[in-house]
Design a protein around this motif. Structure first.
Motif, PDB file in Angstrom:
ATOM      1  N   GLY A   1       0.812  -1.210   0.000  1.00 12.83           N
ATOM      2  CA  GLY A   1       0.000   0.000   0.000  1.00 12.83           C
ATOM      3  C   GLY A   1       0.844   1.257   0.000  1.00 12.83           C
TER       4      GLY A   1
ATOM      5  N   ALA B   1       2.319   1.668  -3.489  1.00 12.95           N
ATOM      6  CA  ALA B   1       1.281   2.123  -4.413  1.00 12.95           C
ATOM      7  C   ALA B   1       0.955   3.593  -4.172  1.00 12.95           C
ATOM      8  CB  ALA B   1       0.023   1.271  -4.262  1.00 12.95           C
TER       9      ALA B   1
ATOM     10  N   THR C   1      -5.804   5.622  -9.621  1.00 10.31           N
ATOM     11  CA  THR C   1      -6.114   4.237  -9.282  1.00 10.31           C
ATOM     12  C   THR C   1      -5.131   3.688  -8.257  1.00 10.31           C
ATOM     13  OG1 THR C   1      -7.062   3.896 -11.476  1.00 10.31           O
ATOM     14  CG2 THR C   1      -6.437   1.928 -10.236  1.00 10.31           C
ATOM     15  N   LEU C   2      -3.857   4.030  -8.396  1.00  7.15           N
ATOM     16  CA  LEU C   2      -2.861   3.578  -7.425  1.00  7.15           C
ATOM     17  C   LEU C   2      -3.117   4.171  -6.042  1.00  7.15           C
ATOM     18  CD1 LEU C   2       0.441   3.628  -9.478  1.00  7.15           C
ATOM     19  CD2 LEU C   2      -0.606   1.656  -8.377  1.00  7.15           C
TER      20      LEU C   2
ATOM     21  N   LEU D   1      -6.096   2.322  -4.649  1.00  5.83           N
ATOM     22  CA  LEU D   1      -5.652   0.981  -4.282  1.00  5.83           C
ATOM     23  C   LEU D   1      -4.866   0.994  -2.984  1.00  5.83           C
ATOM     24  CD1 LEU D   1      -5.198  -2.047  -4.986  1.00  5.83           C
ATOM     25  CD2 LEU D   1      -3.148  -1.294  -6.206  1.00  5.83           C
ATOM     26  N   ALA D   2      -4.044   2.005  -2.798  1.00  4.75           N
ATOM     27  CA  ALA D   2      -3.261   2.104  -1.568  1.00  4.75           C
ATOM     28  C   ALA D   2      -4.170   2.215  -0.348  1.00  4.75           C
ATOM     29  CB  ALA D   2      -2.326   3.312  -1.647  1.00  4.75           C
TER      30      ALA D   2
ATOM     31  N   ALA E   1      -7.235   1.169  -0.120  1.00  7.11           N
ATOM     32  CA  ALA E   1      -7.909  -0.120   0.043  1.00  7.11           C
ATOM     33  C   ALA E   1      -6.981  -1.132   0.714  1.00  7.11           C
ATOM     34  CB  ALA E   1      -8.369  -0.639  -1.318  1.00  7.11           C
ATOM     35  N   LEU E   2      -5.701  -1.113   0.341  1.00  6.59           N
ATOM     36  CA  LEU E   2      -4.748  -2.018   0.977  1.00  6.59           C
ATOM     37  C   LEU E   2      -4.526  -1.661   2.441  1.00  6.59           C
ATOM     38  CD1 LEU E   2      -2.168  -2.392  -1.897  1.00  6.59           C
ATOM     39  CD2 LEU E   2      -3.588  -4.200  -0.931  1.00  6.59           C
TER      40      LEU E   2
END
Length: 66
Positions: free
Chosen positions: A9, A12, A48-49, A52-53, A55-56
């Motif tokens: 994360g 990202a 998006t990254l 995503l981070a 979310a991680l």
């Protein structure tokens, strides 16, 4: 597992932020702009990254201390 998710994360998040910095300041930093298949979609990939981070990070937090 929690530390692995946090590490991925973090990577990202850094790459997403660096991609956005590159797009708005033209500094040559980050990995997103170096990937040829993302040509023209760098901003979307960077956003998006970042998403995503987060979310991680949420997934790592829900895993507990294991």
């Amino acid at each position: 597992m929690k530390q692995v998710l946090e590490l991925i994360g973090f990577i990202a998040l850094v790459q997403g932020v660096l991609g956005l910095v590159h797009e708005f300041t033209r500094w040559h930093v980050g990995l997103v702009q170096r990937l040829g298949f993302l040509d023209g979609y760098e901003v979307y990939a960077s956003i998006t990254l970042v998403v995503l981070a987060f979310a991680l990070f949420a997934a790592a937090e829900s895993r507990g201390s294991g």
